[in-house]
Design a protein around this motif. Structure first.
Motif, PDB file in Angstrom:
ATOM      1  N   UNK A  81       0.325  -1.167   0.296  1.00  0.00           N
ATOM      2  CA  UNK A  81      -0.383  -0.072  -0.234  1.00  0.00           C
ATOM      3  C   UNK A  81       0.617   1.168   0.156  1.00  0.00           C
ATOM      4  N   UNK A  82       1.923   0.996   0.668  1.00  0.00           N
ATOM      5  CA  UNK A  82       2.822   2.822   0.796  1.00  0.00           C
ATOM      6  C   UNK A  82       3.692   2.464  -0.495  1.00  0.00           C
ATOM      7  N   UNK A  83       3.949   1.647  -1.981  1.00  0.00           N
ATOM      8  CA  UNK A  83       4.147   1.684  -2.230  1.00  0.00           C
ATOM      9  C   UNK A  83       3.078   2.146  -3.535  1.00  0.00           C
ATOM     10  N   UNK A  84       1.929   1.555  -3.856  1.00  0.00           N
ATOM     11  CA  UNK A  84       1.034   2.507  -4.798  1.00  0.00           C
ATOM     12  C   UNK A  84       1.023   3.489  -4.523  1.00  0.00           C
ATOM     13  N   UNK A  85       0.561   3.990  -2.895  1.00  0.00           N
ATOM     14  CA  UNK A  85       0.674   5.510  -2.780  1.00  0.00           C
ATOM     15  C   UNK A  85       1.441   5.988  -3.895  1.00  0.00           C
ATOM     16  N   UNK A  86       3.332   6.096  -3.474  1.00  0.00           N
ATOM     17  CA  UNK A  86       3.760   6.248  -3.800  1.00  0.00           C
ATOM     18  C   UNK A  86       4.565   6.782  -5.014  1.00  0.00           C
ATOM     19  N   UNK A  87       4.048   5.189  -5.662  1.00  0.00           N
ATOM     20  CA  UNK A  87       4.143   5.586  -7.634  1.00  0.00           C
ATOM     21  C   UNK A  87       2.664   6.578  -7.863  1.00  0.00           C
ATOM     22  N   UNK A  88       1.584   6.515  -7.232  1.00  0.00           N
ATOM     23  CA  UNK A  88       0.669   7.494  -7.412  1.00  0.00           C
ATOM     24  C   UNK A  88       0.816   8.870  -7.602  1.00  0.00           C
ATOM     25  N   UNK A  89       1.084   8.782  -6.524  1.00  0.00           N
ATOM     26  CA  UNK A  89       1.694  10.187  -6.210  1.00  0.00           C
ATOM     27  C   UNK A  89       2.817  10.995  -6.720  1.00  0.00           C
ATOM     28  N   UNK A  90       3.936  10.014  -6.977  1.00  0.00           N
ATOM     29  CA  UNK A  90       4.822  10.507  -8.065  1.00  0.00           C
ATOM     30  C   UNK A  90       5.844  10.104  -8.715  1.00  0.00           C
ATOM     31  N   UNK A  91       4.944   9.310  -9.149  1.00  0.00           N
ATOM     32  CA  UNK A  91       5.545   8.422 -10.906  1.00  0.00           C
ATOM     33  C   UNK A  91       4.454   8.061 -12.086  1.00  0.00           C
ATOM     34  N   UNK A  92       2.812   8.876 -11.361  1.00  0.00           N
ATOM     35  CA  UNK A  92       2.099   8.925 -12.871  1.00  0.00           C
ATOM     36  C   UNK A  92       2.045   9.464 -13.818  1.00  0.00           C
ATOM     37  N   UNK A  93       2.253  10.635 -13.556  1.00  0.00           N
ATOM     38  CA  UNK A  93       3.087  12.176 -14.785  1.00  0.00           C
ATOM     39  C   UNK A  93       4.882  12.264 -14.921  1.00  0.00           C
ATOM     40  N   UNK A  94       5.146  11.118 -14.554  1.00  0.00           N
ATOM     41  CA  UNK A  94       6.748  11.431 -14.551  1.00  0.00           C
ATOM     42  C   UNK A  94       7.403  11.526 -15.911  1.00  0.00           C
ATOM     43  N   UNK A  95       7.087  11.240 -17.594  1.00  0.00           N
ATOM     44  CA  UNK A  95       6.925  10.926 -18.642  1.00  0.00           C
ATOM     45  C   UNK A  95       6.181  12.643 -19.073  1.00  0.00           C
ATOM     46  N   UNK A  96       5.096  13.179 -18.559  1.00  0.00           N
ATOM     47  CA  UNK A  96       4.996  14.336 -18.692  1.00  0.00           C
ATOM     48  C   UNK A  96       5.931  15.401 -18.142  1.00  0.00           C
ATOM     49  N   UNK A  97       6.584  16.098 -17.072  1.00  0.00           N
ATOM     50  CA  UNK A  97       7.598  16.092 -16.308  1.00  0.00           C
ATOM     51  C   UNK A  97       8.803  16.390 -17.231  1.00  0.00           C
ATOM     52  N   UNK A  98       9.455  15.350 -17.456  1.00  0.00           N
ATOM     53  CA  UNK A  98      10.164  15.543 -17.886  1.00  0.00           C
ATOM     54  C   UNK A  98      10.714  16.107 -19.018  1.00  0.00           C
ATOM     55  N   UNK A  99       9.397  16.620 -20.501  1.00  0.00           N
ATOM     56  CA  UNK A  99       9.224  16.768 -21.077  1.00  0.00           C
ATOM     57  C   UNK A  99       9.060  18.998 -21.030  1.00  0.00           C
TER      58      UNK A  99
END
Length: 101
Positions: A81-99
């Motif tokens: 559950x901690x990992x899922x919360x982290x992924x949802x909060x930090x990696x959902x828009x990863x590609x967009x932020x890099x752009x």
């Protein structure tokens, strides 16, 4: 008479990049099955990397960036559950932020 729009190479690249980003962001969250509440299980590095569909190198990078983990007797474990919360909060828009950077 209708106007014909001919997209530039940059337009096509941007559209493809956006489509791939949306697909990867959705796939990352959808491919991780949910677990019933109350059943918190400790997962090892291999299990969590397999669950997320990432390599152990990427997992290590995410740990350095703040992925919650628990170290016990020289081993590293994760609570799903901690990992899922982290992924949802930090990696959902990863590609967009890099752009945008």
């Amino acid at each position: 008479m209708p106007t014909l729009y001919v997209p530039s190479e940059d337009d096509i690249r941007r559209w493809i990049k956006q489509a791939v980003e949306e697909y990867l962001n959705d796939a990352l969250v959808k491919n991780i099955p949910s677990q019933p509440a109350g059943e918190e299980q400790l997962l090892c590095r291999k299990e969590i990397a397999g669950l997320l569909g990432i390599s152990l190198v990427t997992l290590h990078d995410w740990m350095n960036r703040g992925l919650p983990c628990h170290k016990q007797r020289g081993r590293v474990y994760f609570i799903r559950s901690e990992v899922m919360d982290y992924v949802k909060a930090n990696h959902r828009g990863t590609f967009h932020r890099r752009q945008a950077a």
